[in-house]
Design an enzyme around this catalytic site. Structure first.
Site, short mmCIF file in Angstrom:
data_model
loop_
_atom_site.label_atom_id
_atom_site.label_comp_id
_atom_site.label_asym_id
_atom_site.label_seq_id
_atom_site.Cartn_x
_atom_site.Cartn_y
_atom_site.Cartn_z
N GLU A 11 -5.74 -74.06 41.64
CA GLU A 11 -4.49 -74.79 41.42
C GLU A 11 -4.18 -74.73 39.93
OE1 GLU A 11 -2.56 -79.30 41.79
OE2 GLU A 11 -4.58 -78.92 42.53
N GLU B 152 -5.74 -77.65 34.36
CA GLU B 152 -4.78 -78.56 33.74
C GLU B 152 -5.01 -78.52 32.23
OE1 GLU B 152 -2.05 -80.76 32.48
OE2 GLU B 152 -2.10 -80.54 34.69
N ASP C 16 6.49 -77.00 35.33
CA ASP C 16 7.55 -77.25 34.35
C ASP C 16 8.65 -76.19 34.51
OD1 ASP C 16 9.12 -77.53 32.02
OD2 ASP C 16 7.39 -78.14 30.82
N LYS D 120 15.45 -74.85 29.25
CA LYS D 120 16.23 -74.46 28.07
C LYS D 120 16.41 -72.94 28.00
CE LYS D 120 15.06 -78.40 25.11
NZ LYS D 120 14.48 -78.83 23.82
N ASP E 81 10.86 -79.35 43.31
CA ASP E 81 12.11 -80.05 43.64
C ASP E 81 13.29 -79.40 42.94
OD1 ASP E 81 10.96 -81.03 41.12
OD2 ASP E 81 12.78 -82.25 41.07
N THR F 14 1.78 -84.04 46.44
CA THR F 14 1.36 -84.41 45.10
C THR F 14 2.00 -85.74 44.73
OG1 THR F 14 3.22 -83.42 43.90
CG2 THR F 14 1.40 -81.95 44.52
N GLU F 15 1.60 -86.30 43.58
CA GLU F 15 2.21 -87.54 43.11
C GLU F 15 3.71 -87.37 42.89
OE1 GLU F 15 -0.48 -86.13 41.80
OE2 GLU F 15 -2.12 -87.60 41.75
N TYR F 16 4.09 -86.24 42.26
CA TYR F 16 5.51 -85.96 42.04
C TYR F 16 6.24 -85.86 43.37
CZ TYR F 16 5.11 -84.88 37.03
OH TYR F 16 4.93 -84.95 35.67
#
Length: 235
Positions: free
Chosen positions: A44, A69, A121, A125, A157, A195-197
């Site tokens: 992951e 991470e 992420d 930009k 998302d 996931t938490e998100y």
């Protein structure tokens, strides 16, 4: 949003050393490195607070699960969650504090069975597209790391990032095996670990996009030179 610095993070991390993994050598057999030769290897990238990693390691007790991470304070929380007992004994789970840029210095080509990218992420930009974890330069690296027939699964998302990812996959000459723009209303939601998100977004009524690609036999694109030189996050 940047996470607040955790109190006593160094000592808290040291207390969970059993769940941390670091190597100065490329692993030619990641499962054997954990004393589990023959097990599948899952990776992951962007593990956050570790909820998905812990649940996956619990469900797939016959696989070695490496959760990468780059934010140390996130790993503190993730490792403490793994040690909480909520998911039982997770002897097959290790957290790697590093970035995707250094993957080729950790895993040898053809040693990973599945790669998971969850809510990466979007780097929205202008001029930041190359930093997106589904940019073709990263996709080329993933394809090299995966065994033939190995799977890459991506959830987000962000519709713009999802569209971008589909374009990059097409540019690599790949065809996704799964594409859904509403995962939770699809047949692919069965067995899905959130996931938490994902939980937060779902509660707000947002739809979750998901795609999956399978590595074709012998598909090993050239890897960008910058990924073949050790970056600053190692160690």
């Amino acid at each position: 949003m940047r996470m607040r610095k955790k109190k006593n993070s160094e000592s808290r991390l040291a207390a969970q050393a059993r769940y941390l993994f670091h190597t100065d050598n490329v692993m030619t057999d990641p499962a054997a490195t954990l004393g589990r030769a023959g097990d599948k290897v899952f990776l992951e990238i962007g593990a956050g607070k570790g909820g998905f990693a812990c649940a996956m390691a619990e469900r797939h007790a016959d696989a070695c699960y490496f959760a990468m991470e780059r934010v140390t304070d996130c790993v503190v929380l993730a490792a403490e969650r793994a040690a909480s007992g909520e998911y039982g004994e997770l002897d097959n789970l290790r957290f790697v504090i590093d970035t995707a840029d250094n993957l080729m210095h950790i895993f040898a080509p053809g040693t990973v069975d599945a790669i998971f990218l969850n809510f990466s992420d979007p780097w929205s930009k202008k001029g930041y597209a190359k930093r997106r974890l589904t940019h073709r330069r990263y996709l080329a690296m993933y394809l090299n790391l995966l065994r033939d027939g190995g799977v890459l699964r991506f959830k987000t998302d962000n519709t713009g990032l999802f569209d971008f990812s589909l374009e990059e996959i097409e540019a690599m000459g790949l065809t996704p095996t799964v594409v859904t723009r509403d995962l939770h209303a699809s047949g692919w939601n069965e067995g899905n670990i959130m996931t938490e998100y994902e939980k937060n977004f779902s509660e707000m009524g947002m739809k979750i996009n998901m795609l999956e690609i399978k590595k074709p036999v012998g598909k090993n694109p050239d890897i960008s030179p910058e990924f073949l030189t050790k970056g600053p996050y190692r160690g």
